[in-house]
Scaffold this motif. Structure first.
Motif, mmCIF file in Angstrom:
data_model
loop_
_atom_site.group_PDB
_atom_site.id
_atom_site.type_symbol
_atom_site.label_atom_id
_atom_site.label_comp_id
_atom_site.label_asym_id
_atom_site.label_seq_id
_atom_site.Cartn_x
_atom_site.Cartn_y
_atom_site.Cartn_z
ATOM 1 N N SER A 62 -11.227 -10.978 22.224
ATOM 2 C CA SER A 62 -11.831 -9.690 22.550
ATOM 3 C C SER A 62 -11.284 -8.508 21.762
ATOM 4 O O SER A 62 -11.835 -7.428 21.832
ATOM 5 N N ARG A 63 -10.223 -8.702 21.009
ATOM 6 C CA ARG A 63 -9.647 -7.546 20.314
ATOM 7 C C ARG A 63 -10.297 -7.366 18.951
ATOM 8 O O ARG A 63 -10.153 -8.212 18.065
ATOM 9 N N THR A 64 -10.942 -6.250 18.816
ATOM 10 C CA THR A 64 -11.750 -6.033 17.623
ATOM 11 C C THR A 64 -10.924 -6.012 16.345
ATOM 12 O O THR A 64 -11.445 -6.318 15.283
ATOM 13 N N ARG A 65 -9.652 -5.666 16.474
ATOM 14 C CA ARG A 65 -8.866 -5.564 15.239
ATOM 15 C C ARG A 65 -8.619 -6.920 14.585
ATOM 16 O O ARG A 65 -8.207 -7.003 13.442
ATOM 17 N N ASP A 80 -19.634 -5.429 13.874
ATOM 18 C CA ASP A 80 -20.413 -4.622 14.819
ATOM 19 C C ASP A 80 -20.357 -5.223 16.237
ATOM 20 O O ASP A 80 -20.883 -6.302 16.482
ATOM 21 N N SER A 81 -19.737 -4.498 17.141
ATOM 22 C CA SER A 81 -19.573 -5.006 18.509
ATOM 23 C C SER A 81 -20.895 -5.198 19.240
ATOM 24 O O SER A 81 -20.983 -6.024 20.147
ATOM 25 N N GLU B 79 -2.706 -0.179 17.009
ATOM 26 C CA GLU B 79 -2.364 -0.866 18.254
ATOM 27 C C GLU B 79 -3.344 -0.536 19.371
ATOM 28 O O GLU B 79 -3.081 -0.817 20.524
ATOM 29 N N ASP B 80 -4.423 0.099 19.016
ATOM 30 C CA ASP B 80 -5.417 0.461 20.016
ATOM 31 C C ASP B 80 -6.121 -0.781 20.512
ATOM 32 O O ASP B 80 -6.709 -1.517 19.735
ATOM 33 N N ASP B 81 -6.036 -1.019 21.817
ATOM 34 C CA ASP B 81 -6.652 -2.213 22.380
ATOM 35 C C ASP B 81 -8.155 -2.232 22.175
ATOM 36 O O ASP B 81 -8.789 -3.275 22.195
ATOM 37 N N ASP B 82 -8.725 -1.065 22.038
ATOM 38 C CA ASP B 82 -10.170 -1.022 21.836
ATOM 39 C C ASP B 82 -10.529 -1.171 20.372
ATOM 40 O O ASP B 82 -11.698 -1.160 20.015
ATOM 41 N N THR B 87 -12.045 1.022 11.445
ATOM 42 C CA THR B 87 -12.912 0.016 10.847
ATOM 43 C C THR B 87 -14.329 0.234 11.370
ATOM 44 O O THR B 87 -14.576 1.104 12.202
ATOM 45 N N ALA B 88 -15.218 -0.622 10.891
ATOM 46 C CA ALA B 88 -16.609 -0.476 11.319
ATOM 47 C C ALA B 88 -16.757 -0.759 12.811
ATOM 48 O O ALA B 88 -17.640 -0.245 13.469
ATOM 49 N N ALA B 89 -15.867 -1.612 13.310
ATOM 50 C CA ALA B 89 -15.954 -1.938 14.728
ATOM 51 C C ALA B 89 -15.320 -0.822 15.536
ATOM 52 O O ALA B 89 -14.117 -0.638 15.508
ATOM 53 N N ALA B 90 -16.121 -0.084 16.224
ATOM 54 C CA ALA B 90 -15.594 1.081 16.916
ATOM 55 C C ALA B 90 -15.209 0.752 18.340
ATOM 56 O O ALA B 90 -14.144 1.143 18.800
ATOM 57 N N ALA B 91 -16.048 0.020 19.038
ATOM 58 C CA ALA B 91 -15.800 -0.192 20.458
ATOM 59 C C ALA B 91 -15.613 -1.671 20.750
ATOM 60 O O ALA B 91 -16.136 -2.526 20.041
ATOM 61 N N ALA B 92 -14.832 -1.944 21.789
ATOM 62 C CA ALA B 92 -14.647 -3.336 22.201
ATOM 63 C C ALA B 92 -15.971 -3.859 22.741
ATOM 64 O O ALA B 92 -16.693 -3.135 23.425
#
Lengths: 157, 118
Positions: A62-65, A80-81, B79-82, B87-92
């Motif tokens: 689940s972690r987008t990073r 893209d989520s 370290e932002d969990d969301d 990056t392009a991915a903004a939200a979880a």
């Protein structure tokens, strides 16, 4: 009155049949090897006959990073989520089996579509296309070996 | 006499003020029980119940489960969990069951996936 009720019932039944016929619960099952590392992230997605990304089926983790390490999926989606809202869950441990049941369209089978699974685990190599398998009715239930993290993958209808 | 009574009342009040929260805290709630009101008043961040994370991904809390690329030297700063790290991915993404699957032409309807890890 009775006649019109019966007619309505017959009509609604007739209308619901095609919908039922178009739906297919498909269970995807991926067993990971005992690779001994931390949980793996998995991206399950579909490409068409021209290898163009069509859409995602599941993302474990689940972690987008960390998504960028699922490089095939990430290159296609940019991470893209919105592609995976409602189809994500926890990452999968070494030696464990992920089983996901999805209502997929019949049109996906025997039409040149391929299912891909990208995999990655911490401090270990990324494995884009760990599994690539054509979606066919004949291929259902037949185990496929993955390249690095996935020891066995099957889809059942 | 009234002085003795005053002292007695004062010591009783102090005992109640100190003793009751301590007693209440000793009877910490088990799973599913409600927390004692007085203990709740005196609870600090350290003696609070275990933190329950929104996501149940235990191994990720030990440092993540995905390879870190050597080229991403600055990834540690993210370290932002969301995942809001530029990056392009903004939200979880929304977990399965919380919203219907995406309308990407693959899913027949809005039925939530069933998932299990064995």
């Amino acid at each position: 009155m009775m006649k019109s009720l019966l007619a309505a019932l017959a009509l609604s039944t007739a209308l619901s049949f095609p919908a039922v016929a178009m739906a297919k619960p498909v269970t995807l099952s991926a067993t990971l090897r005992d690779y001994g590392g931390n949980n793996a992230y998995l991206a399950v997605y579909v490409t068409d006959q021209n290898n163009n990304y069509v859409g995602s089926l599941w993302l474990a983790g689940s972690r987008t990073r960390y998504f960028e390490h699922l490089s095939g999926w990430y290159n296609a989606t940019g991470g893209d989520s919105s592609q995976i809202n409602g189809i994500t869950g926890a990452s999968v441990g070494s030696g464990r089996t992920l089983e996901v049941t999805l209502d997929l369209k019949d049109a996906l089978f025997d039409a040149g579509y391929k299912l891909h699974i990208d995999a990655a685990a911490e401090n270990m190599r990324e494995s884009p296309n760990d599994v690539v398998v054509p979606l066919t009715a004949a291929g259902a239930g037949k185990p496929v070996k993955g390249r690095r993290y996935i020891s066995s993958f099957t889809y059942k209808m | 006499m009234s002085k003795t009574l005053t002292l007695l009342l004062a010591s009783a009040a102090m005992t109640a003020a100190i003793g009751l929260p301590a007693w209440s805290a000793l009877h910490a709630p088990g799973q599913g029980e409600t927390i004692a009101p007085l203990a709740a008043l005196t609870a600090t961040a350290n003696d609070a119940r275990p933190l329950i994370l929104a996501e149940n991904d235990d191994h990720e809390d030990e440092g993540g489960s995905v390879t870190r690329r050597e080229s991403n030297d600055d990834e540690g700063a993210c370290e932002d969990d969301d995942g809001n790290c530029g990056t392009a991915a903004a939200a979880a993404p929304a977990p399965a069951g919380s919203v219907p699957p995406p309308q990407n032409g693959l899913f027949d309807n809005g039925t939530a996936p069933k998932v299990q890890v064995k």
